[in-house]
Design an enzyme around this catalytic site. Structure first.
Site, PDB file in Angstrom:
ATOM      1  CE  LYS A 179      -2.186   2.963   1.937  1.00 50.57           C
ATOM      2  NZ  LYS A 179      -1.901   4.383   1.649  1.00 50.57           N
ATOM      3  CB  CYS A 288      10.986   6.787  12.237  1.00 54.56           C
ATOM      4  SG  CYS A 288      12.336   5.965  11.402  1.00 54.56           S
ATOM      5  CD  GLU A 385       7.033  10.458  15.464  1.00 51.96           C
ATOM      6  OE1 GLU A 385       5.913  10.003  15.171  1.00 51.96           O
ATOM      7  OE2 GLU A 385       8.094   9.868  15.196  1.00 51.96           O
TER       8      GLU A 385
HETATM    9  P1  NAI Z   1      -0.030   7.307   9.306  1.00 53.77           P
HETATM   10  O1  NAI Z   1       0.628   6.402  10.248  1.00 53.77           O
HETATM   11  O2  NAI Z   1      -1.518   7.471   9.457  1.00 53.77           O
HETATM   12  O3  NAI Z   1       0.262   6.863   7.778  1.00 53.77           O
HETATM   13  C1  NAI Z   1       1.260   5.934   7.381  1.00 53.77           C
HETATM   14  C2  NAI Z   1       0.691   4.952   6.359  1.00 53.77           C
HETATM   15  O4  NAI Z   1      -0.409   4.252   6.942  1.00 53.77           O
HETATM   16  C3  NAI Z   1       0.137   5.566   5.062  1.00 53.77           C
HETATM   17  O5  NAI Z   1       0.384   4.702   3.973  1.00 53.77           O
HETATM   18  C4  NAI Z   1      -1.357   5.594   5.319  1.00 53.77           C
HETATM   19  O6  NAI Z   1      -2.102   5.558   4.134  1.00 53.77           O
HETATM   20  C5  NAI Z   1      -1.564   4.332   6.115  1.00 53.77           C
HETATM   21  N1  NAI Z   1      -2.762   4.327   6.961  1.00 53.77           N
HETATM   22  C6  NAI Z   1      -3.373   5.383   7.559  1.00 53.77           C
HETATM   23  N2  NAI Z   1      -4.452   4.985   8.254  1.00 53.77           N
HETATM   24  C7  NAI Z   1      -4.533   3.640   8.096  1.00 53.77           C
HETATM   25  C8  NAI Z   1      -5.425   2.632   8.590  1.00 53.77           C
HETATM   26  N3  NAI Z   1      -6.467   2.936   9.377  1.00 53.77           N
HETATM   27  N4  NAI Z   1      -5.188   1.349   8.260  1.00 53.77           N
HETATM   28  C9  NAI Z   1      -4.134   1.013   7.487  1.00 53.77           C
HETATM   29  N5  NAI Z   1      -3.279   1.916   6.978  1.00 53.77           N
HETATM   30  C10 NAI Z   1      -3.467   3.209   7.283  1.00 53.77           C
HETATM   31  O7  NAI Z   1       0.679   8.707   9.452  1.00 53.77           O
HETATM   32  P2  NAI Z   1       0.286  10.162   8.878  1.00 53.77           P
HETATM   33  O8  NAI Z   1      -1.139  10.475   9.219  1.00 53.77           O
HETATM   34  O9  NAI Z   1       0.673  10.214   7.463  1.00 53.77           O
HETATM   35  O10 NAI Z   1       1.243  11.119   9.741  1.00 53.77           O
HETATM   36  C11 NAI Z   1       0.875  11.490  11.068  1.00 53.77           C
HETATM   37  C12 NAI Z   1       2.042  11.356  12.003  1.00 53.77           C
HETATM   38  O11 NAI Z   1       2.474  10.003  12.050  1.00 53.77           O
HETATM   39  C13 NAI Z   1       3.289  12.122  11.619  1.00 53.77           C
HETATM   40  O12 NAI Z   1       3.223  13.463  11.988  1.00 53.77           O
HETATM   41  C14 NAI Z   1       4.334  11.374  12.391  1.00 53.77           C
HETATM   42  O13 NAI Z   1       4.361  11.785  13.726  1.00 53.77           O
HETATM   43  C15 NAI Z   1       3.855   9.945  12.321  1.00 53.77           C
HETATM   44  N6  NAI Z   1       4.560   9.205  11.245  1.00 53.77           N
HETATM   45  C16 NAI Z   1       5.661   8.506  11.586  1.00 53.77           C
HETATM   46  C17 NAI Z   1       6.395   7.867  10.621  1.00 53.77           C
HETATM   47  C18 NAI Z   1       7.633   7.121  10.980  1.00 53.77           C
HETATM   48  O14 NAI Z   1       8.531   6.996  10.171  1.00 53.77           O
HETATM   49  N7  NAI Z   1       7.707   6.574  12.155  1.00 53.77           N
HETATM   50  C19 NAI Z   1       6.038   7.929   9.201  1.00 53.77           C
HETATM   51  C20 NAI Z   1       4.821   8.657   8.942  1.00 53.77           C
HETATM   52  C21 NAI Z   1       4.126   9.284   9.957  1.00 53.77           C
END
Ligand code: NAI
Ligand code: MG
Length: 486
Positions: A179, A288, A385
């Protein structure tokens, strides 16, 4: 400029490019000016079904497990080589799509290529073992790939994150449904080409673009998925794990952090500044294991703040394509979130010694590189974060106090200690609660070293030889000899 930009990308399912089942499309933006770059299919639950079914057919055919692992491994290695051949054009596209600086985009793609080489080279070293059970018994353990693996990818390093899990999944003999992140999916499609070009059967690698709560959730809860890998926020990770629990499916979770850099008075200050700058401002802090907290000993606190401010104010802010130091954040929403956090810190009593706001008068999602000094342990900006170019600075008097602040969050991804005192460094590394502990350089390690979190930073490990074990389970096979021969 040569990029691989096209106007519209479809889902890649079972070796074919297909529209979303509802015909929906998602617009993809350039963070440097918020112009529309392209559109991608809006993948639906129905598309996820088709992708999982295609992957299942490959698993059921036994094509990947019947192949000699050395041959499968060579195919994985070849994916890395082919990715490297396209690195420059893809880096241009990644920069347009994700906003990041071009040198970092090149680094990301190089790192992605290396995962295929690293894990491809391990495909023929996944061995079983023989367990002696006495006369008349033959017993051995066989490593068996899970089958259909799901890869839910974040937007901060889309290529690197796909490669990090796809390479070991294929090396171990699994099929995959990816995805792609809806905010910057445009380079992800290269993995379809790579899998096809090296000869993996159609359906081995499937790519769905779609929104998280729609396509992502459908994939995470799909009853025919055998293993899930996710990187992203804690909240989304928890919701994916709940779905996985319903299906009793193992997960690898990498959920971010609040990683500290801890500076003792005897540290090499120039080295510390260079590493803290890289640690918080790389990819504009959307990392991250960003080193988002600086803990400085009271004796050097003022000097540390002064040096960090001077280095930060010298940074060049602009589009990634110009290889600027500080590039736009991924989306206007992320900019709002990061600016809001900086303001929360100020309201909580932190002192913005530089930055603190978005940059007005620029079209893209630009945040001022920000340093919040005098941050205390209980403040939200020390606990939560932020995921942007915002560094907090806190003061400590003793190593015990530094540890208490460092370990006093729900996260535990990484930590760096800056000191030349070997005993102090060892003492700290023993006690820091983090999956990666570095001394005198942020992020020591690479494709070869295991990576993952303590506490809410995650479950399981990515990278390194260790991570391969997340992509297969064991089957114990036992024989009983029924008669005496000879
Ligand atoms: P997110 O964790 O919601 O998104 C990451 C991935 O998960 C994307 O591909 C998204 O489409 C998918 N996703 C979202 N909701 C989902 C669900 N219910 N079921 C399955 N997949 C789902 O993060 P978002 O909203 O893009 O960013 C918000 C915060 O998350 C950021 O500000 C940061 O703090 C954190 N984050 C941390 C990351 C890391 O590398 N640890 C990477 C991205 C975001
Ligand atoms: Mg984009």
């Amino acid at each position: 400029m040569t990029t691989e930009l096209v106007d519209y990308w479809q889902n890649y399912i079972d070796g074919k490019w297909v529209d979303g089942s509802d015909g929906g499309r998602i617009k993809v933006f350039n963070p440097a000016d918020n112009s529309v770059l392209a559109e991608v299919a809006q993948g639906t639950a129905k598309d996820v079904d088709a992708a999982v079914a295609a992957a299942r057919r490959v698993v059921a055919s036994r094509a990947l497990v019947d192949m000699r692992p050395m041959d499968r491994g060579r195919m994985v290695i070849d994916m890395g080589r082919k990715l490297r051949e396209r690195k420059e054009q893809l880096a241009q596209l990644l920069t347009l799509d994700a906003g990041k600086r071009i040198s970092e985009a090149m680094g990301e793609l190089e790192g992605a290529a290396k995962y295929f080489e690293f894990y491809g080279g391990m495909a023929d070293k996944i061995e079983g073992r023989y367990i002696p059970l006495g006369d008349g018994y033959v017993d051995y353990v066989v490593p068996v790939p899970y089958g259909v693996t799901a890869h839910i990818i974040p937007w901060n390093f889309p290529n690197n994150m796909i490669a990090r899990s796809l390479a070991p999944a294929l090396a171990a003999g699994n099929a995959a449904v990816i995805k792609a992140p809806e905010l910057d999916p445009l380079t992800c499609y290269v993995f379809a080409d790579l899998a096809r070009e090296v000869g993996f059967p159609d359906g081995t690698v499937n790519i769905i673009t779609g929104y998280g709560p729609e396509a992502g959730a459908a994939l995470a809860s799909h009853p025919d998925v055998d293993q899930i890998v996710f990187t992203g926020s804690v909240a989304t990770g928890v919701s994916i794990m709940k779905s996985a629990a319903e299906n009793v499916v193992p997960c690898v979770m990498e959920l971010g952090g609040k990683s500290p850099g801890i500076v003792f008075p005897d540290a090499d200050m120039e080295n510390m500044v260079a590493n803290m700058q890289a640690g918080i401002f790389m990819n504009s802090g959307q990392v991250c294991d960003a080193q988002s907290r600086l803990l400085a000993h009271a004796d050097v606190y003022d000097e540390v703040v002064e040096r960090m401010v001077a280095a930060t104010e010298a940074l060049k802010i602009g589009p990634g394509i110009e290889d600027s130091d500080i590039t736009p954040l991924i989306s206007p929403e992320q900019l709002n979130r990061v600016e809001n956090y900086a303001q929360i810190g100020i309201q909580e009593g932190a002192r913005a010694v530089t930055g603190g706001k978005r940059i007005d008068g620029m079209d893209g999602n630009y945040m001022q590189p920000t340093i919040l000094a005098d941050v205390t342990a209980d403040m939200r900006v020390n606990q939560e974060e932020i995921f942007g170019p915002v560094l907090t600075v806190s003061k400590f008097e003793t190593a015990e106090e530094a540890l208490a602040i460092a370990n006093g969050t729900e996260y535990g991804l990484a930590a760096t200690v800056f000191t030349n005192d070997l005993d102090k460094a060892i003492w700290m590394t023993e006690r820091l609660e983090a999956g990666q502990v570095h001394v005198n350089e942020w992020g020591v390690g690479g494709n070869e070293t295991p990576f993952g979190g303590f506490k809410k930073s995650g479950i399981g490990r990515e990278k390194g030889a260790e991570a391969l074990a997340s992509y297969y389970q064991s089957k114990n096979v036992g024989f009983k000899r029924l008669s005496r021969q000879g």
